[in-house]
Design a protein around this motif. Structure first.
Motif, PDB file in Angstrom:
ATOM      1  N   ASP A 115       0.678  -1.179  -0.028  1.00 42.42           N
ATOM      2  CA  ASP A 115       0.041  -0.045   0.091  1.00 42.42           C
ATOM      3  C   ASP A 115       0.869   1.270   0.103  1.00 42.42           C
ATOM      4  N   THR A 126      -4.504  -1.775  -1.724  1.00 42.95           N
ATOM      5  CA  THR A 126      -5.425  -2.962  -1.339  1.00 42.95           C
ATOM      6  C   THR A 126      -6.675  -2.432  -0.380  1.00 42.95           C
ATOM      7  N   THR A 127      -7.643  -3.144  -0.634  1.00 42.49           N
ATOM      8  CA  THR A 127      -8.706  -3.042   0.446  1.00 42.49           C
ATOM      9  C   THR A 127      -8.670  -3.922   1.561  1.00 42.49           C
ATOM     10  N   GLU A 136      -8.361  -1.213  -4.621  1.00 44.99           N
ATOM     11  CA  GLU A 136      -9.117   0.143  -4.574  1.00 44.99           C
ATOM     12  C   GLU A 136      -9.150   0.659  -6.127  1.00 44.99           C
TER      13      GLU A 136
END
Length: 229
Positions: A115, A126-127, A136
């Motif tokens: 991230d 990333t989510t 995302e």
């Protein structure tokens, strides 16, 4: 039973070669740049403007390569004052639990590293709060591939990346996503090494993640030296 696990797979050998070669090259480059900078400074009153920043990045690469390599060569320190008192079966269960914790820890580090690096590489983060659940949606305003380092000039042979990473604009300095790449890459290597160590425990090739007793070894060395006197 030995806690050292040497993988026989082709992937394991390739990672071994990569880590060992990278560490050797980085150490050599750091030494060379520092030596040249000292000579230039004290003999010619000059210096490499980019030298300090380059050595700083190289040191970061060295540390992150070393973290995973130390897992492979069983060089990390461990304390087994409690686990050594356990029965073999209980000790193996404790090792499996410790392995699972290490895997979760490495996965968290990998997510955070990705991230952070993605901010500079025009890639989606990333989510998910703890572990990645997807990626995302990227927007043009999220692109930060134009971020540059402070002193290291952009090498001409990398100009081909400008249309992709900087919308065709010229870089004056090295873009940050290149030196920062070691963050997700190093954490991926660490996760890979912990997977190997965990599989070694499950397969019975190792009974513990405790891999080094440096303090005990040092005491033993001193004892032998005194005995020799």
């Amino acid at each position: 039973m030995s806690s050292k696990y040497v993988p026989a797979s082709g992937l394991g050998r390739a990672v071994n070669e990569l880590e060992e070669t990278a560490i050797a090259v980085i150490l050599g480059a750091m030494t060379l740049i520092t030596f040249v900078n000292v000579i230039l400074r004290y003999v010619f009153s000059s210096g490499l403007i980019w030298g300090l920043e380059a050595v700083t990045f190289l040191f970061a690469w060295l540390v992150l390569f070393g973290v995973s390599y130390a897992v492979k060569i069983t060089a990390h320190l461990g304390v087994d004052a409690v686990t050594s008192l356990l029965a073999p079966r209980t000790r193996r269960i404790a090792a499996i639990v410790a392995g699972l914790i290490c895997l979760a820890y490495a996965a968290l580090l990998l997510k955070g590293a990705w991230d952070y690096w993605a901010n500079f590489a025009n890639l989606p983060q990333t989510t998910g709060r703890w572990f990645p659940t997807g990626f995302e949606e990227m927007k043009r305003t999220s692109y930060r591939g134009w971020y540059e380092v402070v002193d290291i000039s952009f090498p001409e042979w990398l100009r081909f990346i400008e249309p992709v990473m900087n919308e065709g604009e010229h870089y004056e300095k090295l873009p940050r996503f290149i030196p920062y790449f070691i963050l997700p890459f190093g954490m991926a290597l660490l996760l890979f090494r912990f997977v190997q160590a965990f599989l070694a425990i499950l397969c019975g090739d190792s009974d513990s993640l405790i891999v080094s007793h440096e303090a005990e070894d040092a005491v033993e060395d001193v004892r032998h030296m005194n005995a020799g006197d």
